[in-house]
Design a protein around this motif. Structure first.
Motif, PDB file in Angstrom:
ATOM      1  N   ASN A  43       0.819  -1.216   0.000  1.00 44.06           N
ATOM      2  CA  ASN A  43       0.000   0.000   0.000  1.00 44.06           C
ATOM      3  C   ASN A  43       0.850   1.262   0.000  1.00 44.06           C
ATOM      4  O   ASN A  43       0.393   2.321  -0.416  1.00 44.06           O
ATOM      5  CB  ASN A  43      -0.922   0.019   1.219  1.00 44.06           C
ATOM      6  CG  ASN A  43      -2.235  -0.712   0.953  1.00 44.06           C
ATOM      7  OD1 ASN A  43      -2.434  -1.289  -0.105  1.00 44.06           O
ATOM      8  ND2 ASN A  43      -3.123  -0.704   1.923  1.00 44.06           N
ATOM      9  N   GLY A 101      -4.893  -1.202  -1.554  1.00 43.89           N
ATOM     10  CA  GLY A 101      -4.746   0.167  -2.008  1.00 43.89           C
ATOM     11  C   GLY A 101      -4.633   0.239  -3.521  1.00 43.89           C
ATOM     12  O   GLY A 101      -4.569  -0.785  -4.216  1.00 43.89           O
ATOM     13  N   GLU A 102      -4.582   1.448  -4.048  1.00 44.78           N
ATOM     14  CA  GLU A 102      -4.568   1.623  -5.503  1.00 44.78           C
ATOM     15  C   GLU A 102      -3.380   0.947  -6.164  1.00 44.78           C
ATOM     16  O   GLU A 102      -3.523   0.317  -7.217  1.00 44.78           O
ATOM     17  CB  GLU A 102      -4.576   3.121  -5.847  1.00 44.78           C
ATOM     18  CG  GLU A 102      -5.887   3.821  -5.523  1.00 44.78           C
ATOM     19  CD  GLU A 102      -5.890   5.263  -5.979  1.00 44.78           C
ATOM     20  OE1 GLU A 102      -4.934   5.665  -6.676  1.00 44.78           O
ATOM     21  OE2 GLU A 102      -6.844   5.989  -5.645  1.00 44.78           O
ATOM     22  N   TRP A 103      -2.195   1.067  -5.549  1.00 46.21           N
ATOM     23  CA  TRP A 103      -1.013   0.497  -6.185  1.00 46.21           C
ATOM     24  C   TRP A 103      -1.044  -1.031  -6.214  1.00 46.21           C
ATOM     25  O   TRP A 103      -0.887  -1.632  -7.296  1.00 46.21           O
ATOM     26  CB  TRP A 103       0.262   1.010  -5.515  1.00 46.21           C
ATOM     27  CG  TRP A 103       1.507   0.372  -6.050  1.00 46.21           C
ATOM     28  CD1 TRP A 103       2.391  -0.416  -5.383  1.00 46.21           C
ATOM     29  CD2 TRP A 103       2.006   0.465  -7.390  1.00 46.21           C
ATOM     30  NE1 TRP A 103       3.402  -0.834  -6.209  1.00 46.21           N
ATOM     31  CE2 TRP A 103       3.188  -0.312  -7.462  1.00 46.21           C
ATOM     32  CE3 TRP A 103       1.552   1.103  -8.543  1.00 46.21           C
ATOM     33  CZ2 TRP A 103       3.929  -0.438  -8.625  1.00 46.21           C
ATOM     34  CZ3 TRP A 103       2.289   0.963  -9.713  1.00 46.21           C
ATOM     35  CH2 TRP A 103       3.460   0.201  -9.745  1.00 46.21           C
ATOM     36  N   VAL A 105      -3.574  -3.061  -6.071  1.00 46.04           N
ATOM     37  CA  VAL A 105      -4.664  -3.506  -6.941  1.00 46.04           C
ATOM     38  C   VAL A 105      -4.288  -3.319  -8.407  1.00 46.04           C
ATOM     39  O   VAL A 105      -4.548  -4.188  -9.249  1.00 46.04           O
ATOM     40  CB  VAL A 105      -5.969  -2.773  -6.591  1.00 46.04           C
ATOM     41  CG1 VAL A 105      -7.041  -3.029  -7.658  1.00 46.04           C
ATOM     42  CG2 VAL A 105      -6.479  -3.224  -5.229  1.00 46.04           C
ATOM     43  N   SER A 106      -3.660  -2.202  -8.728  1.00 40.67           N
ATOM     44  CA  SER A 106      -3.250  -1.984 -10.119  1.00 40.67           C
ATOM     45  C   SER A 106      -2.203  -3.007 -10.552  1.00 40.67           C
ATOM     46  O   SER A 106      -2.206  -3.472 -11.698  1.00 40.67           O
ATOM     47  CB  SER A 106      -2.726  -0.553 -10.316  1.00 40.67           C
ATOM     48  OG  SER A 106      -1.485  -0.372  -9.662  1.00 40.67           O
ATOM     49  N   GLU A 109      -3.944  -6.300 -11.310  1.00 38.74           N
ATOM     50  CA  GLU A 109      -4.620  -6.263 -12.601  1.00 38.74           C
ATOM     51  C   GLU A 109      -3.626  -6.201 -13.757  1.00 38.74           C
ATOM     52  O   GLU A 109      -3.957  -6.592 -14.885  1.00 38.74           O
ATOM     53  CB  GLU A 109      -5.605  -5.093 -12.620  1.00 38.74           C
ATOM     54  CG  GLU A 109      -6.737  -5.316 -11.618  1.00 38.74           C
ATOM     55  CD  GLU A 109      -7.712  -4.159 -11.500  1.00 38.74           C
ATOM     56  OE1 GLU A 109      -7.368  -3.047 -12.001  1.00 38.74           O
ATOM     57  OE2 GLU A 109      -8.784  -4.350 -10.915  1.00 38.74           O
ATOM     58  N   GLU A 130     -12.112   0.053  -0.216  1.00 40.90           N
ATOM     59  CA  GLU A 130     -12.970   0.332  -1.367  1.00 40.90           C
ATOM     60  C   GLU A 130     -12.666  -0.581  -2.546  1.00 40.90           C
ATOM     61  O   GLU A 130     -13.569  -0.971  -3.300  1.00 40.90           O
ATOM     62  CB  GLU A 130     -12.801   1.802  -1.777  1.00 40.90           C
ATOM     63  CG  GLU A 130     -13.664   2.234  -2.939  1.00 40.90           C
ATOM     64  CD  GLU A 130     -13.466   3.691  -3.297  1.00 40.90           C
ATOM     65  OE1 GLU A 130     -14.023   4.122  -4.328  1.00 40.90           O
ATOM     66  OE2 GLU A 130     -12.771   4.404  -2.555  1.00 40.90           O
ATOM     67  N   LEU A 131     -11.387  -0.952  -2.720  1.00 39.07           N
ATOM     68  CA  LEU A 131     -10.993  -1.740  -3.889  1.00 39.07           C
ATOM     69  C   LEU A 131     -10.824  -3.226  -3.591  1.00 39.07           C
ATOM     70  O   LEU A 131     -10.407  -3.989  -4.468  1.00 39.07           O
ATOM     71  CB  LEU A 131      -9.671  -1.188  -4.447  1.00 39.07           C
ATOM     72  CG  LEU A 131      -9.671   0.288  -4.861  1.00 39.07           C
ATOM     73  CD1 LEU A 131      -8.301   0.678  -5.403  1.00 39.07           C
ATOM     74  CD2 LEU A 131     -10.757   0.566  -5.895  1.00 39.07           C
ATOM     75  N   ARG A 134     -11.894  -6.092  -5.943  1.00 41.58           N
ATOM     76  CA  ARG A 134     -11.164  -6.360  -7.179  1.00 41.58           C
ATOM     77  C   ARG A 134     -10.068  -7.401  -6.986  1.00 41.58           C
ATOM     78  O   ARG A 134      -9.471  -7.866  -7.970  1.00 41.58           O
ATOM     79  CB  ARG A 134     -10.589  -5.059  -7.724  1.00 41.58           C
ATOM     80  CG  ARG A 134     -11.694  -4.160  -8.297  1.00 41.58           C
ATOM     81  CD  ARG A 134     -11.303  -2.720  -8.433  1.00 41.58           C
ATOM     82  NE  ARG A 134     -10.163  -2.474  -9.314  1.00 41.58           N
ATOM     83  CZ  ARG A 134      -9.710  -1.256  -9.615  1.00 41.58           C
ATOM     84  NH1 ARG A 134     -10.332  -0.184  -9.110  1.00 41.58           N
ATOM     85  NH2 ARG A 134      -8.673  -1.097 -10.398  1.00 41.58           N
TER      86      ARG A 134
END
Length: 354
Positions: A43, A101-103, A105-106, A109, A130-131, A134
């Protein structure tokens, strides 16, 4: 009060067994046909300090452990943790994310065909991320450092999946406690955000608390968060060893409750937590504190009266102790080499921790 790291370890192992705690495997492990190549996304994208305690065990196994970073802007040259951008990764056997976190999760993917595991290497808030949705369907293994952290982590992920408790690699070598008269450890968080991550509410109260403790005759020993601004604390003694090891010198510790708090309690050093209305902390981190303060005027009496938590609370928050890095990498090996992810729905149920 127990002052020996060895005796604390015995206490925690005994308490864990008595509570019926089942941990993942032992320290023995079967070798795969070749060493594994594991990439990790956290994160805090440039925060390599969560991966560093795993390097020795990874090297012993011959594994290649690499942390994924967006770029090299937040990485000090010559650091011990190997890093790479996703574009530089050509081969890997497993992706481990440490949060939703965004990183991370990205990164998940970006590598949709890689086996995926999630491991809590630092505390995360108990509210569902929130993510998280995914990640859930792909997860082959979920690990945490303790039963209490596992319950919070399940809530964070929004899952009723089994959480495999492996312990914290930082407790594999607990220091022997030798408190020095008058020494108080201040465990900092991050006072001001920067490009590599955010800051924790309450740190201004912690700064003032340190000043008041020093004025009351206490010797302040500062355990710096890896991203903290050193200049804010340079009027005090700044420890040249990690915060956990520094805690062995202290009569008590005060700080923003974080991942290191249960580990400091395991050493035998009582804790005072600094809280703030904007700070969301899992309850188990507050439970290991003797008390909490939200005003610097409360710091001196709180530190003076600090006591350790009871043995059941401590075992729930920090056990098992010893062999944790090996257990964690065993879990990663199983995620990389065996089985398919099992989906158990998206709603938080009663967490099963084993």
């Amino acid at each position: 009060m127990r002052s020996s790291g060895v005796s604390r370890r015995s206490l925690l192992l005994g308490a864990a067994g008595g509570a019926g705690l089942a941990v993942l495997g032992g320290t023995a492990h079967a070798r795969p046909r070749r060493p594994l190549r594991v990439v990790v996304a956290t994160n805090e994208p440039w925060g390599t300090y969560h991966v560093e305690p795993l390097l020795a065990e990874a090297a012993r196994r011959g594994w290649r452990l690499t942390q994924l970073v967006p770029d090299l802007s937040g990485i000090e040259p010559g650091g011990p943790v190997p890093v790479a951008t996703p574009e530089q990764v050509r081969q890997a056997d497993l992706l481990v994310v440490t949060g939703a976190g965004e990183w991370p999760v990205s990164c998940a993917e970006r590598f949709p065909r890689l086996p995926l595991a999630v491991s809590s290497l630092a505390y995360l808030g108990p509210a569902e991320a929130e993510l998280a949705h995914r990640l859930r369907r792909r997860l082959r293994r979920i690990t945490s450092s303790s039963p209490a952290e596992g319950r919070a982590f399940a809530s964070y992920l929004g899952t009723s999946r089994k959480i495999h408790v492996v312990g914290s690699p930082q407790t594999d070598e607990l220091p022997e406690r030798r408190p020095e008269p008058g020494v108080v450890l201040v465990a900092t968080s991050v006072t001001h955000p920067d490009g590599t991550g955010g800051a924790a509410p309450g740190t201004e109260v912690l700064l003032e608390s340190a000043e008041r403790l020093a004025a009351a005759g206490r010797h302040i020993l500062v355990g710096l968060h890896p991203r903290e601004d050193r200049s804010l604390w340079d009027r005090f003694e700044i420890s040249d060893v990690p915060t956990l090891r520094a805690s062995a010198r202290a009569e008590a510790c005060i700080g923003i409750p974080g991942t290191v708090f249960p580990l400091i309690a395991a050493v035998g050093t009582p804790l005072v937590g600094v809280t703030d209305p904007a700070l969301r902390v899992p309850q188990y981190l507050l439970d290991v504190c003797s008390s909490t303060v939200d005003d610097a005027t409360q710091a001196v009496p709180a530190v003076t009266g600090a006591r350790l938590p009871d043995e059941r609370t401590l075992a729930d928050a920090v056990s098992p102790v010893g062999g944790s890095a090996a257990r964690l990498l065993d879990a990663w090996r199983l995620a990389a080499l065996g089985g398919k992810p099992v989906h158990h729905g998206n709603h938080v149920g009663r967490e099963e921790v084993a």
